[in-house]
Design a protein around this motif. Sequence first.
Motif, PDB file in Angstrom:
ATOM      1  N   UNK A   1      51.479  52.510  28.522  1.00 45.14           N
ATOM      2  CA  UNK A   1      50.482  52.168  29.202  1.00 45.14           C
ATOM      3  C   UNK A   1      50.107  50.720  29.572  1.00 45.14           C
ATOM      4  N   UNK A   2      50.409  49.575  27.791  1.00 46.31           N
ATOM      5  CA  UNK A   2      50.204  48.240  27.909  1.00 46.31           C
ATOM      6  C   UNK A   2      51.064  47.997  28.847  1.00 46.31           C
ATOM      7  N   UNK A   3      52.667  48.659  28.502  1.00 45.34           N
ATOM      8  CA  UNK A   3      53.824  47.855  29.815  1.00 45.34           C
ATOM      9  C   UNK A   3      53.424  48.272  31.234  1.00 45.34           C
ATOM     10  N   UNK A   4      53.030  49.030  31.977  1.00 38.87           N
ATOM     11  CA  UNK A   4      52.779  49.392  32.915  1.00 38.87           C
ATOM     12  C   UNK A   4      51.639  48.768  33.802  1.00 38.87           C
ATOM     13  N   UNK A   5      50.558  48.395  32.347  1.00 41.26           N
ATOM     14  CA  UNK A   5      49.600  47.517  33.260  1.00 41.26           C
ATOM     15  C   UNK A   5      49.734  46.170  33.499  1.00 41.26           C
ATOM     16  N   UNK A   6      50.966  45.275  32.746  1.00 43.30           N
ATOM     17  CA  UNK A   6      51.685  44.774  32.716  1.00 43.30           C
ATOM     18  C   UNK A   6      52.097  44.750  33.948  1.00 43.30           C
ATOM     19  N   UNK A   7      52.909  45.578  34.273  1.00 42.07           N
ATOM     20  CA  UNK A   7      54.110  45.156  35.214  1.00 42.07           C
ATOM     21  C   UNK A   7      53.831  45.502  36.603  1.00 42.07           C
ATOM     22  N   UNK A   8      51.805  46.294  36.821  1.00 40.44           N
ATOM     23  CA  UNK A   8      51.404  46.407  37.415  1.00 40.44           C
ATOM     24  C   UNK A   8      49.811  45.516  37.834  1.00 40.44           C
TER      25      UNK A   8
END
Lengths: 105, 203
Positions: B80-87
């Motif tokens: 979720x952290x990675x997705x938040x950063x990418x998004x």
Amino acid sequence: MNVQLKKGFLEFCILAALCEDDSYGYQIIKDVSGCIKISESTLYPILKRLENSGYLNTYTVEHNSRLRKYYRITEKGRDHIREFLDEWQQIMGIYEFVKGAAEHE
Amino acid sequence: MSKEEFLGSLNRLLKSLGKSEREKSLSYYNEIIDDYMEDGYTEEEAVEQIGSPGQIAQEILKEQQTQMKTPMSRGMKGLIAVLLVLGFPLWGSLVLAGFCLVLSAVLLVLSAYIVIWCIPICTGAVSVAGLILSVVSMGGAAVIIFQNSAAGVIQLGVGMSSAGIFILAGLLTWILGQYFVKVTVRFSKWLAGIITGMRRKKL
């Protein structure tokens, strides 16, 4: 007994059944049943939860040309029991409080 | 019911579960039934001890649901952290837009208050200017009148008319002020009504 309370206590009864020696499903039910009623379908999710929480781990042993899953309590599981026992004073305090209030009614 | 039948029907009922979870449950019940039989129960009796596959499947599925609600695993959190950063480009701009929207709404409200109070502030300023002018003029007149009586008298006249302006503008400010306090209160109430209305709609 209240379902929620029973669920909480069962967790410790199961860990306690593993304290002395590793055990398997059928045996755990037999051991714990002496103290509190437990069915196969109740035991299964609790074992799974205890394993996921790291309180016990499992291994399989061949027995009469079939596999049997054994459960072994971890150090974390033993700590969990110790914490429960340490909390007992507090639980007794709650019991006394409720009892006192009910009697004064 | 035989063991095969029991496990077969449990397998069907747990179709929605992942393969590994399903196999774990099946092997657990398989083992328990075998243990019962080893303890002297017949196959039928052993299966009977455990209960109906429907009931057991229901319990397993219910447990699975509550587990999904329990805190996320570390891996899930990381994902979720990675997705938040990418998004970020997507949600970042949305957050920025939302922030700007709120800011402009606040500025709009502030400007409305400023506009409302513009008129009394103007008359107030005129009144203060009149007061200053009259004090300075009359003070000056008191000095000048001994040197040049004509200029002194004119100066005194200017001072007195300034005092008049001060009093008139002051009165006007007082009256307008009272009126605009009412207007402000009404505007604030209207605004509060809109905001609470929006909140109520959300609820």
